[in-house]
Design an enzyme around this catalytic site. Sequence first.
Site, PDB file in Angstrom:
ATOM      1  N   GLY A   1      67.502  40.085   0.588  1.00 44.14           N
ATOM      2  CA  GLY A   1      66.346  40.953   0.361  1.00 44.14           C
ATOM      3  C   GLY A   1      65.047  40.178   0.456  1.00 44.14           C
TER       4      GLY A   1
ATOM      5  N   HIS B 211      52.022  45.217  -6.168  1.00 41.28           N
ATOM      6  CA  HIS B 211      53.077  44.350  -6.690  1.00 41.28           C
ATOM      7  C   HIS B 211      52.484  43.338  -7.671  1.00 41.28           C
ATOM      8  CE1 HIS B 211      55.376  45.926  -3.250  1.00 41.28           C
ATOM      9  NE2 HIS B 211      56.440  45.622  -3.965  1.00 41.28           N
TER      10      HIS B 211
ATOM     11  N   ARG C  61      63.288  36.040 -10.447  1.00 41.83           N
ATOM     12  CA  ARG C  61      63.299  37.378 -11.067  1.00 41.83           C
ATOM     13  C   ARG C  61      64.416  38.250 -10.503  1.00 41.83           C
ATOM     14  NH1 ARG C  61      57.620  36.067 -11.082  1.00 41.83           N
ATOM     15  NH2 ARG C  61      57.865  35.967  -8.832  1.00 41.83           N
TER      16      ARG C  61
ATOM     17  N   LYS D 181      53.820  37.804  -6.274  1.00 45.45           N
ATOM     18  CA  LYS D 181      54.339  38.099  -4.927  1.00 45.45           C
ATOM     19  C   LYS D 181      53.530  37.323  -3.890  1.00 45.45           C
ATOM     20  CE  LYS D 181      55.774  41.817  -1.813  1.00 45.45           C
ATOM     21  NZ  LYS D 181      57.091  41.220  -1.563  1.00 45.45           N
TER      22      LYS D 181
ATOM     23  N   THR E 121      58.106  46.412   2.683  1.00 41.35           N
ATOM     24  CA  THR E 121      58.306  47.867   2.686  1.00 41.35           C
ATOM     25  C   THR E 121      57.124  48.576   3.328  1.00 41.35           C
ATOM     26  OG1 THR E 121      59.570  47.641   0.668  1.00 41.35           O
ATOM     27  CG2 THR E 121      58.760  49.845   1.187  1.00 41.35           C
TER      28      THR E 121
HETATM   29  N1  LIG Z   1      64.462  43.658  -0.809  1.00 46.11           N
HETATM   30  C1  LIG Z   1      64.108  44.039  -2.034  1.00 46.11           C
HETATM   31  O1  LIG Z   1      64.478  45.126  -2.511  1.00 46.11           O
HETATM   32  C2  LIG Z   1      63.245  43.095  -2.868  1.00 46.11           C
HETATM   33  C3  LIG Z   1      62.875  43.420  -4.170  1.00 46.11           C
HETATM   34  C4  LIG Z   1      62.138  42.498  -4.916  1.00 46.11           C
HETATM   35  C5  LIG Z   1      61.792  41.269  -4.346  1.00 46.11           C
HETATM   36  N2  LIG Z   1      62.145  41.003  -3.064  1.00 46.11           N
HETATM   37  C6  LIG Z   1      61.866  39.710  -2.421  1.00 46.11           C
HETATM   38  O2  LIG Z   1      62.824  38.759  -2.909  1.00 46.11           O
HETATM   39  C7  LIG Z   1      62.248  37.448  -2.880  1.00 46.11           C
HETATM   40  C8  LIG Z   1      62.358  36.804  -4.265  1.00 46.11           C
HETATM   41  O3  LIG Z   1      61.585  37.586  -5.179  1.00 46.11           O
HETATM   42  P1  LIG Z   1      61.496  37.189  -6.727  1.00 46.11           P
HETATM   43  O4  LIG Z   1      60.505  38.128  -7.342  1.00 46.11           O
HETATM   44  O5  LIG Z   1      62.857  37.102  -7.304  1.00 46.11           O
HETATM   45  O6  LIG Z   1      60.846  35.728  -6.616  1.00 46.11           O
HETATM   46  P2  LIG Z   1      60.924  34.525  -7.669  1.00 46.11           P
HETATM   47  O7  LIG Z   1      61.053  35.032  -9.054  1.00 46.11           O
HETATM   48  O8  LIG Z   1      59.790  33.614  -7.328  1.00 46.11           O
HETATM   49  O9  LIG Z   1      62.313  33.774  -7.313  1.00 46.11           O
HETATM   50  C9  LIG Z   1      62.466  33.059  -6.131  1.00 46.11           C
HETATM   51  C10 LIG Z   1      63.789  32.313  -6.203  1.00 46.11           C
HETATM   52  O10 LIG Z   1      63.954  31.597  -4.967  1.00 46.11           O
HETATM   53  C11 LIG Z   1      64.200  30.224  -5.269  1.00 46.11           C
HETATM   54  N3  LIG Z   1      63.657  29.350  -4.232  1.00 46.11           N
HETATM   55  C12 LIG Z   1      62.370  29.169  -3.896  1.00 46.11           C
HETATM   56  N4  LIG Z   1      62.263  28.275  -2.906  1.00 46.11           N
HETATM   57  C13 LIG Z   1      63.529  27.875  -2.608  1.00 46.11           C
HETATM   58  C14 LIG Z   1      64.085  26.955  -1.684  1.00 46.11           C
HETATM   59  N5  LIG Z   1      63.304  26.255  -0.847  1.00 46.11           N
HETATM   60  N6  LIG Z   1      65.427  26.799  -1.659  1.00 46.11           N
HETATM   61  C15 LIG Z   1      66.225  27.496  -2.506  1.00 46.11           C
HETATM   62  N7  LIG Z   1      65.754  28.382  -3.426  1.00 46.11           N
HETATM   63  C16 LIG Z   1      64.423  28.563  -3.467  1.00 46.11           C
HETATM   64  C17 LIG Z   1      63.486  29.994  -6.585  1.00 46.11           C
HETATM   65  O11 LIG Z   1      63.989  28.829  -7.197  1.00 46.11           O
HETATM   66  P3  LIG Z   1      63.130  27.979  -8.278  1.00 46.11           P
HETATM   67  O12 LIG Z   1      63.316  28.684  -9.589  1.00 46.11           O
HETATM   68  O13 LIG Z   1      63.747  26.645  -8.212  1.00 46.11           O
HETATM   69  O14 LIG Z   1      61.707  28.001  -7.805  1.00 46.11           O
HETATM   70  C18 LIG Z   1      63.841  31.271  -7.316  1.00 46.11           C
HETATM   71  O15 LIG Z   1      65.145  31.210  -7.833  1.00 46.11           O
HETATM   72  C19 LIG Z   1      60.816  37.637  -2.362  1.00 46.11           C
HETATM   73  O16 LIG Z   1      60.796  37.468  -0.961  1.00 46.11           O
HETATM   74  C20 LIG Z   1      60.515  39.106  -2.706  1.00 46.11           C
HETATM   75  O17 LIG Z   1      59.505  39.666  -1.896  1.00 46.11           O
HETATM   76  C21 LIG Z   1      62.869  41.881  -2.319  1.00 46.11           C
END
Ligand SMILES: NC(=O)c1ccc[n+]([C@@H]2O[C@H](COP(=O)([O-])OP(=O)(O)OC[C@H]3O[C@@H](n4cnc5c(N)ncnc54)[C@H](OP(=O)(O)O)[C@@H]3O)[C@@H](O)[C@H]2O)c1
Length: 275
Positions: free
Chosen positions: A92, A148, A12, A152, A159
């Site tokens: 992030g 969330h 996402r 998640k 945060t």
């Molecule tokens: N700092 C901020 O402002 C902020 C904001 C929102 C979210 N976040 C954080 O960002 C992270 C991702 O959130 P999201 O909502 O985007 O999650 P998501 O939709 O589940 O996406 C996760 C991504 O990571 C990849 N991934 C998972 N395991 C992996 C591995 N072992 N090696 C390489 N890639 C891998 C997934 O690939 P696949 O498609 O192959 O599974 C997917 O592309 C979370 O920790 C979330 O809490 C931070």
Amino acid sequence: MLRLTVAGITGRMGHAVAELARADPAITLIGGLIRPEREGASDLMLPAGIQLTADALALLRESDVLIDFTQPAATARYASACAEAGCALVTGTTGLGDDQLDELRTAATSIPVLHASNFSLGIAVLRAVLPALVRALADWDVEIVEHHHRHKRDAPSGTALALREIIRAGRPETNSPVVAGREGMALRRPGEIGIHAIRGGGEPGRHLVLLGSEDELLELSHRVHSRRAYAAGAIAAAKWLAGRAPGWYRIDDLLAERLGDLAWASYARGRPGSS
Ligand SMILES: NC(=O)c1ccc[n+]([C@@H]2O[C@H](COP(=O)([O-])OP(=O)(O)OC[C@H]3O[C@@H](n4cnc5c(N)ncnc54)[C@H](OP(=O)(O)O)[C@@H]3O)[C@@H](O)[C@H]2O)c1
């Protein structure tokens, strides 16, 4: 021109970052990093023309910055790869353990690294004003609620944990025991910080800090309407970080000018003789 690679591009957040990067004339999107088992998969919903690979070093050597939104173990691996390739890292990913944070700090000895559990400007401002509020309302009860989407993994959110630490630091004289959720006979103890995680639906991120006395309640509420808020913050961080000296940077460093006014205002109000 900033040469950017995105890790977690099938997710996402990675998707939102890639969309903004492609529309930004100051950025060349070099490609996206994916897991080895996804290489060659036909179900990847991505705009055409983006180079996808699990070969991190190959892409990172061509890139100025990696923006990473994945999972803790992957983030730690990408940090080492960035250090080897000489590519700056903006990440992030939340829920990082001590070992994974250590790997990021090791990488920060040879490349610039910026980790933020929340890239939104509104949350940065909330963090900046919270110490003054907590000091002014030192004997009020504090509760944090976060909501969330159902996917998640970590709870409470990074945060909410960061807000909790700010509140604890603002009340050093209180032990500030932390309670995650309440059930059964659970009378509130003095100084307690309650923290509550709601998971459900598609909510991209909502945080509420409640400060209450017997007679009043102050609510500080923040909600992002779309992941673009985080993605835009991460891209601003990437532009700011590129070309800097190796080291550990915070989102507050990037926003120092804007937040500096707030920090100064809280300080000035606390000085004897100030109005
Ligand atoms: N700092 C901020 O402002 C902020 C904001 C929102 C979210 N976040 C954080 O960002 C992270 C991702 O959130 P999201 O909502 O985007 O999650 P998501 O939709 O589940 O996406 C996760 C991504 O990571 C990849 N991934 C998972 N395991 C992996 C591995 N072992 N090696 C390489 N890639 C891998 C997934 O690939 P696949 O498609 O192959 O599974 C997917 O592309 C979370 O920790 C979330 O809490 C931070």
